[in-house]
Enzyme design. Structure first.
Site, short mmCIF file in Angstrom:
data_model
loop_
_atom_site.label_atom_id
_atom_site.label_comp_id
_atom_site.label_asym_id
_atom_site.label_seq_id
_atom_site.Cartn_x
_atom_site.Cartn_y
_atom_site.Cartn_z
N HIS A 1 0.88 -1.16 0.14
CA HIS A 1 0.06 -0.08 -0.04
C HIS A 1 0.70 1.03 -0.16
O HIS A 1 0.29 2.36 0.36
CB HIS A 1 -1.02 0.18 1.05
CG HIS A 1 -1.55 -1.44 1.56
ND1 HIS A 1 -2.88 -1.43 1.15
CD2 HIS A 1 -1.32 -2.43 2.35
CE1 HIS A 1 -3.06 -2.82 1.45
NE2 HIS A 1 -2.42 -3.26 1.88
N LYS B 1 16.40 21.92 -9.94
CA LYS B 1 15.88 20.56 -10.29
C LYS B 1 16.71 19.78 -11.09
O LYS B 1 17.46 20.07 -11.80
CB LYS B 1 14.73 20.89 -11.10
CG LYS B 1 13.49 21.84 -10.52
CD LYS B 1 12.66 20.94 -9.78
CE LYS B 1 11.71 19.79 -10.54
NZ LYS B 1 10.40 20.28 -10.63
N SER C 1 15.70 22.11 -15.14
CA SER C 1 14.48 22.91 -15.37
C SER C 1 15.19 24.20 -15.80
O SER C 1 15.94 24.81 -15.40
CB SER C 1 13.70 23.03 -14.16
OG SER C 1 13.06 24.25 -14.10
N GLU D 1 9.93 8.89 -16.68
CA GLU D 1 8.71 9.45 -16.72
C GLU D 1 8.12 9.36 -18.08
O GLU D 1 7.10 8.66 -18.29
CB GLU D 1 8.44 11.16 -16.61
CG GLU D 1 8.73 11.48 -15.10
CD GLU D 1 9.12 12.97 -15.08
OE1 GLU D 1 8.00 13.71 -15.01
OE2 GLU D 1 10.19 13.42 -15.10
N ASN E 1 15.37 16.56 -13.06
CA ASN E 1 13.99 15.82 -13.56
C ASN E 1 14.33 14.40 -14.05
O ASN E 1 15.17 14.15 -14.91
CB ASN E 1 13.05 16.49 -14.30
CG ASN E 1 12.67 17.84 -13.69
OD1 ASN E 1 12.44 17.90 -12.33
ND2 ASN E 1 12.34 18.77 -14.37
#
Ligand code: ARG
Length: 473
Positions: free
Chosen positions: A170, A297, A291, A304, A299
């Site tokens: 979970h 940042k 970024s 993704e 990323n």
């Protein structure tokens, strides 16, 4: 140099050059555009030529065409293959598809003999054969890439056989596990993907060539010969099924979709783990982006995108399932819509697998942070309950209850289980001894999980050896 594409409708064409006498006029521009597949099926050129070579040799061996014609055809096909490879071929949309483009060029090169190549064959069995050969090649390529991914995972698992991390259910801290064990979970998944690919390959490996348009042919062809020449296990048994079957494409897309599920889960964990909040992992610079506005940042774009591209692959499967459903036997032009999703999904997954392999190989795992987190959230509560069962001979349900009370007490005091004093423990159960503290550490917790398939470092080391043997053989 890329091959050229002639997209212009030919206004001087008053009768159809490909259909000959039956038609007074050529197709309208719109008809040509909706009908043509050459824009994408040119990717089948190598498979198309392979199929034609096998067919020509068989026709000659059966005395259906002369040896001289077969020789001319084979030489012409060699030349065409060279032209396409070198980028010097002009594909024509007027000629619809790869089959007509190759055949028309063959006629330019070798003359009348070219017209004999299409004896006892139709584009219906031809395209089914070409696409099967293409999928088979794609499966072989993807399988190699998946093996590389498995090896990358196994290498990292070996390195981290004893690194402790929190295990989740979970997405809540559940029990401590080892990072090696976690990485080997993905080796299992990819192993099943490879086994599905193998099944798909075995099932598709029957040759439709010779089914002709749909009914077979009156020529004395030898389908065993063409099947063997093309590396198939044998010919397909029913001509109607041969030209209308696209199960193999659907099956390949299903396999790709399940692989997409696996890669997207791994990708999602990378996205989570590289966040400041988790801080478990760093993706190398060459797989990260910055970024344009926030200088701090990093990323995990590649992860993704792997996560996102799975959706596109599912779309390809759904698209083709929808094209095929309800189609009356046998071939329908609808089936020309099989190629774009097939090619796109296959390319997409190949890219995703490479990106994953690159990210796994170069990732940095922050093992100190993982270990610290592994002890949070009362993650060794099950170890405590197991200790109560083992040492105090308590029934597990009672042990569960006592442990729950201890967790509540620790929570109220704002400490972990190991922060409770023996007196605290005794306030819940008088029988507990100081030995209990040994199982509350995360290292002890993982080391005790030695059941088959469990997370103990010793198990993981053995599992790494076995996985390597299975994968590298
Ligand atoms: N381009 C067609 C396809 O991809 C080839 C088969 C065409 N057959 C036909 N009878 N029109 O499906």
């Amino acid at each position: 140099m890329p091959n050229k594409m002639n997209n212009k409708n030919n206004p001087s064409q008053s009768t159809s050059t490909i259909w000959g006498g039956r038609f007074k006029a050529g197709p309208s521009a719109v008809m040509e555009e909706i009908n043509a597949s050459i824009g994408f099926d040119q990717r089948l050129y190598a498979q198309d030529i392979r199929g034609s070579r096998a067919h020509a040799r068989m026709l000659a061996a059966q005395g259906i065409i002369t040896e001289a014609d077969a020789k001319a055809i084979l030489q012409g096909l060699d030349q065409i293959e060279g032209e396409i490879k070198a980028g010097g071929f002009t594909f024509s949309r007027t000629l619809e598809d790869i089959h007509m483009n190759v055949e028309t060029r063959l006629r330019e090169i070798v003359g009348d003999a070219a017209g004999r190549l299409h004896t006892a064959r139709s584009r219906n069995d031809q395209v089914a054969t070409d696409v099967k050969l293409w999928v088979r090649d794609a499966i072989d390529g993807l399988d190699g890439a998946l093996k590389d991914l498995q090896i990358a995972l196994i290498d990292r698992a070996e390195e981290h056989a004893g690194s402790v991390m929190p295990g989740f259910t979970h997405l809540q801290a559940a029990q401590p596990v080892t990072l090696g064990h976690y990485l080997l979970a993905y080796v299992e998944m990819i192993g099943r993907d490879r086994s599905r690919l193998k099944d798909c390959r075995a099932r598709l490996n029957e040759c439709p060539l010779g089914a002709a348009a749909l009914a077979g042919t009156s020529f004395p062809i030898d389908r065993e010969q063409t099947a063997a020449a093309l590396g198939f296990d044998g010919p397909t048994r029913n001509s109607l099924d041969s030209v209308s079957d696209r199960d193999f494409a659907l099956e390949y897309l299903s396999v790709l979709s399940i692989l997409g599920v696996h890669l997207s889960r791994l990708a999602e964990e990378m996205v989570l783990w590289t966040s400041v909040q988790f801080g478990f992992m760093r993706v190398s610079d060459d797989f990260s982006t910055g970024s344009s506005i926030m200088p701090q940042k990093r990323n995990p774009d590649a992860a993704e995108l792997v996560r996102g591209k799975a959706g596109r692959v599912f779309g390809a499967l759904m698209g083709l399932l929808t094209v095929m459903k309800g189609l009356p036997l046998t071939y329908g032009k609808d089936m020309q819509e099989d190629k774009e999703p097939l090619f796109d999904a296959s390319d997409t997954m190949e890219l995703c697998v490479s990106a994953m392999t690159g990210m796994i190989k170069s990732a940095t795992y922050h093992v100190d942070r993982m270990k610290l987190d592994a002890g949070k959230g009362f993650a060794t509560a099950t170890d405590l309950a197991d200790w109560l069962v083992r040492v105090l001979a308590m029934p597990f349900r009672d042990a569960h209850h006592v442990t729950g009370a201890l967790v509540k007490l620790a929570e109220d005091k704002g400490v972990g289980l190991e922060g409770l004093t023996l007196a605290d423990m005794h306030s819940v159960n008088a029988g507990i001894t100081k030995d209990v503290f040994a199982v509350l550490g995360v290292e002890n917790s993982v080391s005790s999980r030695t059941s088959f398939g469990g997370t103990a470092p010793a198990n993981v080391r053995a599992a790494v050896r076995q996985a390597r043997e299975r994968v590298v053989q």
